[in-house]
Design an enzyme around this catalytic site. Sequence first.
Site, PDB file in Angstrom:
ATOM      1  N   GLN A 127       0.850  -1.195   0.000  1.00  0.00           N
ATOM      2  CA  GLN A 127       0.000   0.000   0.000  1.00  0.00           C
ATOM      3  C   GLN A 127       0.881   1.239   0.000  1.00  0.00           C
ATOM      4  O   GLN A 127       1.467   1.597   1.019  1.00  0.00           O
ATOM      5  CB  GLN A 127      -0.926   0.005   1.223  1.00  0.00           C
ATOM      6  CG  GLN A 127      -1.849   1.206   1.290  1.00  0.00           C
ATOM      7  CD  GLN A 127      -2.657   1.249   2.577  1.00  0.00           C
ATOM      8  OE1 GLN A 127      -2.379   0.513   3.516  1.00  0.00           O
ATOM      9  NE2 GLN A 127      -3.651   2.105   2.628  1.00  0.00           N
ATOM     10  N   GLY A 128       1.007   1.896  -1.139  1.00  0.00           N
ATOM     11  CA  GLY A 128       1.860   3.072  -1.256  1.00  0.00           C
ATOM     12  C   GLY A 128       1.088   4.358  -1.035  1.00  0.00           C
ATOM     13  O   GLY A 128       0.835   5.109  -1.993  1.00  0.00           O
ATOM     14  N   SER A 179       3.730  -1.526   4.764  1.00  0.00           N
ATOM     15  CA  SER A 179       3.688  -2.828   5.432  1.00  0.00           C
ATOM     16  C   SER A 179       3.981  -3.964   4.459  1.00  0.00           C
ATOM     17  O   SER A 179       3.402  -4.031   3.379  1.00  0.00           O
ATOM     18  CB  SER A 179       2.312  -3.051   6.070  1.00  0.00           C
ATOM     19  OG  SER A 179       2.027  -2.059   7.029  1.00  0.00           O
ATOM     20  N   GLU A 222     -10.428  -0.475   5.258  1.00  0.00           N
ATOM     21  CA  GLU A 222      -9.303  -0.730   6.155  1.00  0.00           C
ATOM     22  C   GLU A 222      -9.655  -0.407   7.596  1.00  0.00           C
ATOM     23  O   GLU A 222      -9.397  -1.199   8.497  1.00  0.00           O
ATOM     24  CB  GLU A 222      -8.089   0.092   5.713  1.00  0.00           C
ATOM     25  CG  GLU A 222      -6.869  -0.133   6.599  1.00  0.00           C
ATOM     26  CD  GLU A 222      -5.727   0.823   6.287  1.00  0.00           C
ATOM     27  OE1 GLU A 222      -4.583   0.474   6.605  1.00  0.00           O
ATOM     28  OE2 GLU A 222      -5.979   1.909   5.740  1.00  0.00           O
ATOM     29  N   GLU A 239      -5.679  10.681  16.519  1.00  0.00           N
ATOM     30  CA  GLU A 239      -5.945  12.105  16.729  1.00  0.00           C
ATOM     31  C   GLU A 239      -6.650  12.706  15.505  1.00  0.00           C
ATOM     32  O   GLU A 239      -7.582  13.509  15.635  1.00  0.00           O
ATOM     33  CB  GLU A 239      -4.636  12.852  17.008  1.00  0.00           C
ATOM     34  CG  GLU A 239      -4.020  12.562  18.365  1.00  0.00           C
ATOM     35  CD  GLU A 239      -3.291  11.234  18.428  1.00  0.00           C
ATOM     36  OE1 GLU A 239      -2.843  10.843  19.513  1.00  0.00           O
ATOM     37  OE2 GLU A 239      -3.170  10.574  17.369  1.00  0.00           O
TER      38      GLU A 239
END
Length: 395
Positions: free
Chosen positions: A126-127, A163, A247, A382
């Site tokens: 996943q870029g 990842s 996700e 956050e």
Amino acid sequence: MKLTFSPSDEAFRQEVRAFVMANLPTDVRRKVEFGLRLEHADYVTWFRILEARGWLTPGWPVEYGGPGWSHVQRYIFDEETMLGGAPRIIASGIQMLGPVLIAFGTPEQKAKYLPDIRQSKTWWAQGFSEPGAGSDLAAVRTTAVLEPDGRHFVVNGHKVWTSYAHWCSMMFALVRTDPNAAKPQEGISFLLIDMNSPGVQVRPIRMLEGGTDLNECYLDNVRVPVENLVGELNHGWSYGKYLLGHERTGIAGIGSCKQQLRRARALAASQGLDQDPVLQSRLAQFEIELMALEFTALRMLSDNQQSRVPAVEASMLKVRGTELRQAIYELLVEVAGPHAVPFEEAALRGELDDSASPAELSALAANYLDARKLSIYGGVNEVQRNLISKAFLAA
């Protein structure tokens, strides 16, 4: 209060439970239960077992190889596989890219990539995140410039926190194709990149517990065929949001919470603390919070929920679920006491003699350190709180 499911869903639960018990390799189950490090081969072995049963891509439509489950069945499947000691389905191609290609890809892209994803022949990185553009993906600076003949993009940039990139042969990436767009979100495209292309370099990032699951990827004049553009040029922001909805819903990790709570109870019993009132009170509080989280997730999956790709709701699950998982890992370390202090990286590979440190304790410190990333990836908590507050204020 106990959650109840329909008789057919309960029968499905028993089917999944029996399948995991009968088919999950013992060595893989042991690694998961003790928090040991899983290798690429461990995931591929389990994923191919699931694919042979038709269960690897539960979120995909039947015509693309999905099992045709309801949302509740998918939830039950995730829970039972986790409770059975199976690795979670982490491959980005299955959970993230697959739904995007199904929704927005060309027929040629679907035919080329989806079968290899299902068969674990191709793993995808996943870029998205970049230095200075982590949770603020609208600030991506990796560029993709179309060559004059219109046949290739030339990509230059730097992706980070990627990842399992060292296991992947392909990457889906957000790239800037219009630097002069009125809004930064309007100049981003969604591109598929072959990681074996000249100019792609992957470097590992060593994490707190010694692992290298995360990587940074450098893209230096990488040529990408124009047919690897997903959807429309400069519309990648919409596709990225669609992907992140999938996700963040999974990041809540309800099955993982239950798995680790069971681990905590077993550890308390082995340490002679199963009757300790303070500890039992804390465990009960976690059970209550987890049930509230589970009710919220199931409400999102109900037939009355209009959005099948929740946005704010997914952020809520992500924030609460990741914080709860971190708190449970912290409790595990507290219960283990001095036994959790020593940390040998070899423990994660299962190479320590159990006489030196019991197997169920040897990886606790590393598991706790690794869990610190849960509230960061998928959009830091956050930032998710900001998204939640804006949505409610605008309502």
